[in-house]
Motif scaffolding. Structure first.
Motif: not given
Length: 306
Positions: A171-175
């Motif tokens: 899981a990563l930030t969208r940006n």
């Protein structure tokens, strides 16, 4: 062979202080009490009782047997009560254990499948060790569990039925600059901080550290939580990246992107452990319903947004 009557005789003598009084309490003859005490003595290889100035007392061997006798007799009485209660009900109870991540995803299907079979499920939600302990102590009839490093030792007599192989995605930030990279590897995240569980034995963390070691680095620890909604919030806030099991994806923050990485260690096997007394037709129906609800086994690494 051990006989519960031997244990009842031993306990009665311990309680009353004589073979005669024990016979009265048990509504047996005195020779019958003596017979069962002798049988237990032969099984153990040493006498269970001896005469004293105050009556009949237990020997060291008898005293060693006494707590086990009490436990076995209590368990036998509980079993008899449970069976009577079960037969008195129009619907049969089934005691099911499940780990929290799977509960959020599978519990409705499990309850519906049990109800279709005329079973009334009693649900226990806890982590893996609690599920295995519950099966071993006969408090559970079946449990949904996951595999962990070093293997999972099942309670004696139970059987494991595979349900699915659950992927552990990143899981990563969208940006995040790597969020849309189709060739993302674990090694490319070596400088990131990782949101970890609250204990060093967390199975998802162990899978992460194994995979990272194979990729030549040790993950940098970030904040800790056992709640995947909180972990997702940490990721959305830019405090790190995390591994998220497939069954927990429904709770992922909308500002988070989940990317599957093709690493052999980033997975865990989910299974149903079943006690030997549960009939096969019920097990087959429940397994079929659960497999239909679970995501298919992974075939390749792809990026996806929940």
């Amino acid at each position: 062979m051990l006989d519960l009557r031997q244990l009842r005789a031993l306990r009665a003598v311990a309680d009353t202080g004589s073979v005669l009084a024990a016979a009265r309490v048990l509504d047996w003859s005195q020779p019958t009490v003596s017979h069962h005490l002798s049988a237990l003595s032969r099984l153990t290889g040493t006498p269970m009782v001896e005469a004293s100035s105050s009556g009949t007392v237990l020997t060291a061997a008898g005293r060693a047997w006494l707590p086990h006798a009490q436990a076995l007799l209590d368990r036998a009485a509980q079993a008899q009560d449970d069976v009577r209660s079960e037969l008195a009900q129009s619907r049969r109870r089934i005691r099911v254990g499940i780990f929290p991540t799977a509960a959020a995803y599978l519990l409705p299907t499990l309850v519906q499948a049990a109800g279709t079979l005329g079973l009334e499920p009693r649900i226990t939600e806890t982590e893996l060790d609690g599920l295995l302990d519950g099966m071993a102590a006969l408090r559970l009839d079946m449990a949904i569990v996951y595999g962990r490093r070093g293997g999972t030792r099942l309670p004696r007599g139970s059987r494991r039925i595979p349900l699915t192989t659950e992927r552990l995605a990143v899981a990563l930030t969208r940006n995040h600059p790597l969020a849309s990279d189709p060739g993302l590897t674990l090694a490319m995240l070596r400088n990131e901080r990782w949101i970890l569980g609250t204990t060093d034995s967390d199975p998802v963390d162990l899978a992460l550290f194994d995979a990272a070691q194979s990729s030549g680095f040790t993950p940098l620890p970030g904040p800790r939580s056992d709640d995947y909604r909180v972990i997702s919030a940490y990721v959305a806030a830019g405090l790190g990246v995390a591994l998220i099991p497939e069954l927990a994806l429904s709770g992922v923050n909308e500002d988070v992107v989940v990317v599957e990485i093709d690493e052999p260690n980033l997975e865990r096997k989910v299974s149903l452990v079943v006690a030997p007394w549960i009939e096969g037709t019920a097990v087959d129906a429940i397994v079929t319903a659960l497999r239909a609800e679970l995501p298919p086994a992974p075939t390749s690494a792809v990026g996806r947004e929940p």
